[in-house]
Design an enzyme around this catalytic site. Structure first.
Site, PDB file in Angstrom:
ATOM      1  N   ARG A 120       1.260   5.983  -6.306  1.00  0.00           N
ATOM      2  CA  ARG A 120       1.732   6.055  -5.170  1.00  0.00           C
ATOM      3  C   ARG A 120       2.965   7.019  -5.127  1.00  0.00           C
ATOM      4  O   ARG A 120       3.269   7.915  -4.197  1.00  0.00           O
ATOM      5  CB  ARG A 120       2.343   4.764  -4.486  1.00  0.00           C
ATOM      6  CG  ARG A 120       0.829   3.952  -4.051  1.00  0.00           C
ATOM      7  CD  ARG A 120       1.074   2.335  -4.156  1.00  0.00           C
ATOM      8  NE  ARG A 120       1.716   1.889  -3.083  1.00  0.00           N
ATOM      9  CZ  ARG A 120       2.458   0.834  -3.039  1.00  0.00           C
ATOM     10  NH1 ARG A 120       2.237   0.111  -4.096  1.00  0.00           N
ATOM     11  NH2 ARG A 120       3.230   0.433  -1.983  1.00  0.00           N
ATOM     12  N   ARG A 135       2.201  11.224   6.599  1.00  0.00           N
ATOM     13  CA  ARG A 135       2.277  11.299   5.049  1.00  0.00           C
ATOM     14  C   ARG A 135       1.833  12.603   4.474  1.00  0.00           C
ATOM     15  O   ARG A 135       1.899  12.622   3.037  1.00  0.00           O
ATOM     16  CB  ARG A 135       1.667  10.198   4.590  1.00  0.00           C
ATOM     17  CG  ARG A 135       2.501   8.800   4.013  1.00  0.00           C
ATOM     18  CD  ARG A 135       1.692   7.693   3.685  1.00  0.00           C
ATOM     19  NE  ARG A 135       1.913   7.003   2.725  1.00  0.00           N
ATOM     20  CZ  ARG A 135       2.478   5.491   2.791  1.00  0.00           C
ATOM     21  NH1 ARG A 135       2.543   5.370   4.070  1.00  0.00           N
ATOM     22  NH2 ARG A 135       2.859   4.770   2.089  1.00  0.00           N
ATOM     23  N   ARG A 170       8.722  -6.859  -4.787  1.00  0.00           N
ATOM     24  CA  ARG A 170       8.349  -7.006  -3.239  1.00  0.00           C
ATOM     25  C   ARG A 170       7.681  -8.476  -3.082  1.00  0.00           C
ATOM     26  O   ARG A 170       6.584  -8.492  -3.490  1.00  0.00           O
ATOM     27  CB  ARG A 170       7.664  -5.672  -2.536  1.00  0.00           C
ATOM     28  CG  ARG A 170       7.459  -6.235  -1.136  1.00  0.00           C
ATOM     29  CD  ARG A 170       7.294  -4.838  -0.245  1.00  0.00           C
ATOM     30  NE  ARG A 170       6.603  -3.856  -0.781  1.00  0.00           N
ATOM     31  CZ  ARG A 170       6.266  -2.855  -0.204  1.00  0.00           C
ATOM     32  NH1 ARG A 170       6.982  -2.589   0.608  1.00  0.00           N
ATOM     33  NH2 ARG A 170       5.146  -2.015  -0.837  1.00  0.00           N
ATOM     34  N   LYS A 205      11.592   1.299   4.176  1.00  0.00           N
ATOM     35  CA  LYS A 205      11.354   1.515   5.528  1.00  0.00           C
ATOM     36  C   LYS A 205      11.020   0.506   6.475  1.00  0.00           C
ATOM     37  O   LYS A 205      11.712   0.377   7.513  1.00  0.00           O
ATOM     38  CB  LYS A 205      10.203   2.730   5.746  1.00  0.00           C
ATOM     39  CG  LYS A 205      10.422   3.848   4.764  1.00  0.00           C
ATOM     40  CD  LYS A 205       9.215   4.817   4.798  1.00  0.00           C
ATOM     41  CE  LYS A 205       7.855   4.229   4.062  1.00  0.00           C
ATOM     42  NZ  LYS A 205       8.163   3.895   2.630  1.00  0.00           N
ATOM     43  N   ARG A 246       1.585  -8.069  -2.441  1.00  0.00           N
ATOM     44  CA  ARG A 246       0.441  -7.075  -1.983  1.00  0.00           C
ATOM     45  C   ARG A 246      -0.236  -6.717  -3.226  1.00  0.00           C
ATOM     46  O   ARG A 246       0.353  -6.417  -4.231  1.00  0.00           O
ATOM     47  CB  ARG A 246       1.210  -6.096  -1.340  1.00  0.00           C
ATOM     48  CG  ARG A 246       1.206  -6.081   0.358  1.00  0.00           C
ATOM     49  CD  ARG A 246       2.081  -4.850   0.802  1.00  0.00           C
ATOM     50  NE  ARG A 246       1.772  -3.659   0.524  1.00  0.00           N
ATOM     51  CZ  ARG A 246       2.362  -2.524   0.807  1.00  0.00           C
ATOM     52  NH1 ARG A 246       3.186  -2.620   1.739  1.00  0.00           N
ATOM     53  NH2 ARG A 246       2.162  -1.397   0.381  1.00  0.00           N
TER      54      ARG A 246
HETATM   55  P1  ADP Z   1       4.477   1.416   1.421  1.00  0.00           P
HETATM   56  O1  ADP Z   1       5.439   0.741   2.436  1.00  0.00           O
HETATM   57  O2  ADP Z   1       4.848   0.908  -0.026  1.00  0.00           O
HETATM   58  O3  ADP Z   1       4.864   2.671   1.357  1.00  0.00           O
HETATM   59  P2  ADP Z   1       2.417   1.475   3.232  1.00  0.00           P
HETATM   60  O4  ADP Z   1       2.208  -0.060   3.734  1.00  0.00           O
HETATM   61  O5  ADP Z   1       3.144   2.292   3.861  1.00  0.00           O
HETATM   62  O6  ADP Z   1       3.027   1.416   1.612  1.00  0.00           O
HETATM   63  O7  ADP Z   1       0.894   2.024   2.617  1.00  0.00           O
HETATM   64  C1  ADP Z   1       0.133   1.259   2.041  1.00  0.00           C
HETATM   65  C2  ADP Z   1      -1.258   2.216   1.527  1.00  0.00           C
HETATM   66  O8  ADP Z   1      -1.863   2.534   2.582  1.00  0.00           O
HETATM   67  C3  ADP Z   1      -0.920   3.638   1.012  1.00  0.00           C
HETATM   68  O9  ADP Z   1      -0.639   3.464  -0.509  1.00  0.00           O
HETATM   69  C4  ADP Z   1      -2.042   4.590   1.581  1.00  0.00           C
HETATM   70  O10 ADP Z   1      -3.147   4.258   0.674  1.00  0.00           O
HETATM   71  C5  ADP Z   1      -2.152   3.754   2.775  1.00  0.00           C
HETATM   72  N1  ADP Z   1      -1.340   4.308   3.911  1.00  0.00           N
HETATM   73  C6  ADP Z   1      -0.820   3.932   4.789  1.00  0.00           C
HETATM   74  N2  ADP Z   1      -0.264   5.139   5.695  1.00  0.00           N
HETATM   75  C7  ADP Z   1      -0.903   6.186   5.369  1.00  0.00           C
HETATM   76  C8  ADP Z   1      -0.796   7.521   6.055  1.00  0.00           C
HETATM   77  N3  ADP Z   1      -0.064   7.759   6.823  1.00  0.00           N
HETATM   78  N4  ADP Z   1      -1.569   8.257   5.273  1.00  0.00           N
HETATM   79  C9  ADP Z   1      -2.486   8.102   4.384  1.00  0.00           C
HETATM   80  N5  ADP Z   1      -2.521   6.895   3.681  1.00  0.00           N
HETATM   81  C10 ADP Z   1      -1.642   5.991   4.235  1.00  0.00           C
HETATM   82  P1  ADP Z   2       8.805   0.291   2.380  1.00  0.00           P
HETATM   83  O1  ADP Z   2       8.584   0.013   3.812  1.00  0.00           O
HETATM   84  O2  ADP Z   2       9.673   1.834   2.378  1.00  0.00           O
HETATM   85  O3  ADP Z   2       7.661   0.526   1.115  1.00  0.00           O
HETATM   86  P2  ADP Z   2      10.216  -2.042   2.149  1.00  0.00           P
HETATM   87  O4  ADP Z   2      11.002  -2.232   3.202  1.00  0.00           O
HETATM   88  O5  ADP Z   2       9.106  -2.853   2.098  1.00  0.00           O
HETATM   89  O6  ADP Z   2      10.131  -0.449   1.619  1.00  0.00           O
HETATM   90  O7  ADP Z   2      11.398  -2.562   0.778  1.00  0.00           O
HETATM   91  C1  ADP Z   2      10.733  -2.659  -0.461  1.00  0.00           C
HETATM   92  C2  ADP Z   2      11.353  -3.737  -1.213  1.00  0.00           C
HETATM   93  O8  ADP Z   2      12.588  -3.372  -1.360  1.00  0.00           O
HETATM   94  C3  ADP Z   2      11.343  -4.996  -0.527  1.00  0.00           C
HETATM   95  O9  ADP Z   2      11.128  -6.085  -1.797  1.00  0.00           O
HETATM   96  C4  ADP Z   2      12.772  -5.113  -0.044  1.00  0.00           C
HETATM   97  O10 ADP Z   2      13.090  -6.302   0.167  1.00  0.00           O
HETATM   98  C5  ADP Z   2      13.844  -4.299  -0.891  1.00  0.00           C
HETATM   99  N1  ADP Z   2      14.835  -3.757  -0.249  1.00  0.00           N
HETATM  100  C6  ADP Z   2      14.653  -3.079   0.979  1.00  0.00           C
HETATM  101  N2  ADP Z   2      15.898  -2.213   1.178  1.00  0.00           N
HETATM  102  C7  ADP Z   2      16.665  -2.609   0.047  1.00  0.00           C
HETATM  103  C8  ADP Z   2      17.885  -2.224  -0.346  1.00  0.00           C
HETATM  104  N3  ADP Z   2      18.927  -1.368   0.492  1.00  0.00           N
HETATM  105  N4  ADP Z   2      18.285  -2.621  -1.541  1.00  0.00           N
HETATM  106  C9  ADP Z   2      17.620  -3.353  -2.241  1.00  0.00           C
HETATM  107  N5  ADP Z   2      16.327  -3.773  -2.180  1.00  0.00           N
HETATM  108  C10 ADP Z   2      16.040  -3.291  -0.849  1.00  0.00           C
END
Ligand code: ADP
Ligand code: ADP
Length: 210
Positions: free
Chosen positions: A166, A88, A127, A13, A155
């Site tokens: 998660r 979420r 990541r 995302k 992270r």
């Molecule tokens: P990822 O990109 O790996 O999905 P995020 O950066 O979106 O992780 O979120 C990291 C953490 O922040 C989540 O595991 C959760 O604890 C919290 N979080 C983020 N957005 C939300 C939301 N909309 N509702 C509840 N918790 C959230």
């Molecule tokens: P989210 O915001 O959904 O948690 P990220 O955009 O941070 O996900 O991506 C999670 C990990 O996967 C990062 O290390 C990113 O570089 C990698 N990644 C993202 N898109 C792709 C893809 N299409 N193929 C392979 N790796 C990807």
């Protein structure tokens, strides 16, 4: 254009949102980024959120809705936005509906990036985020050209144990949003297991109505 990107943690995302920001000149609203900032600043909200985040659990709907109400009222959201990682839970989605009604706006699309669970674990554990630019990398799939230059960080919640929790939270609390938005007729999905560039062009096709 008002979009929401839906998908498991690590589905891509944030990576896609970064492209959309530049292409459509609209802000990305990542509740995760806003929470991490609050944690690093040590604010009250950050202290409350930290325990849940470190344990791979969701932060309370109350805290999240407070963040979103603030953020959506800012001027830069007037031309549109990309919601990344919010809503979420069904409660958050329902409260967002109410808030958007008050603001007289609507979501155009909810786009799900579909990625299998075993691939999610690979993505999260590999990541890396640039401390300097906030750019998202992957040690294998998307490495930076110059690692030293980027000052990469891992992270705190990007470890195998936490990612499994998660993922569980995603399947139990977030995946029900698929049905919620299908009913509203704005749900789209993309195979998130393709190359980053292919996903970008599928997103553009949806947004431009092709
Ligand atoms: P990822 O990109 O790996 O999905 P995020 O950066 O979106 O992780 O979120 C990291 C953490 O922040 C989540 O595991 C959760 O604890 C919290 N979080 C983020 N957005 C939300 C939301 N909309 N509702 C509840 N918790 C959230
Ligand atoms: P989210 O915001 O959904 O948690 P990220 O955009 O941070 O996900 O991506 C999670 C990990 O996967 C990062 O290390 C990113 O570089 C990698 N990644 C993202 N898109 C792709 C893809 N299409 N193929 C392979 N790796 C990807």
């Amino acid at each position: 254009m008002r979009l929401m990107l839906l998908g498991a943690p690590g589905a891509g995302k944030g990576t896609q949102a970064k492209f959309l920001i530049d292409k459509y000149n609209i802000p990305q609203i990542s509740t995760g980024d806003i929470l991490r900032e609050a944690v690093s600043e040590g604010t009250d909200m950050g202290l409350k959120a930290k325990i849940a985040m470190d344990n791979g659990q969701l932060v309370s709907d109350d805290i999240i809705m407070g963040i979103i109400k603030d953020r959506l009222s800012k001027d830069d959201c007037k031309k549109g936005f990309i919601l990344d990682g919010f809503p979420r839970t069904i409660v958050q989605a329902e409260e967002l509906e109410i808030l958007m009604k008050e603001l007289n706006i609507k979501l155009d699309y909810v786009i799900s990036l579909n990625v299998a669970d075993d691939e999610i674990v690979e993505r999260i554990t590999g990541r890396r985020v640039s401390k300097l630019t906030g750019k998202i990398y992957h040690i294998k799939y998307n490495p930076p050209v110059d690692e030293k230059e980027e000052d990469l960080i891992i992270r705190k919640d990007d470890n195998k144990d936490t990612v499994l929790k998660r993922l569980e939270a995603y399947h139990e609390q977030t995946a029900p949003l698929i049905g919620f938005y299908k009913e509203k007729g704005i749900f789209k999905e993309i195979n998130g297991m393709q190359k980053i560039e292919n996903i970008i062009s599928e997103l553009e096709n949806i947004i431009e109505g092709k």
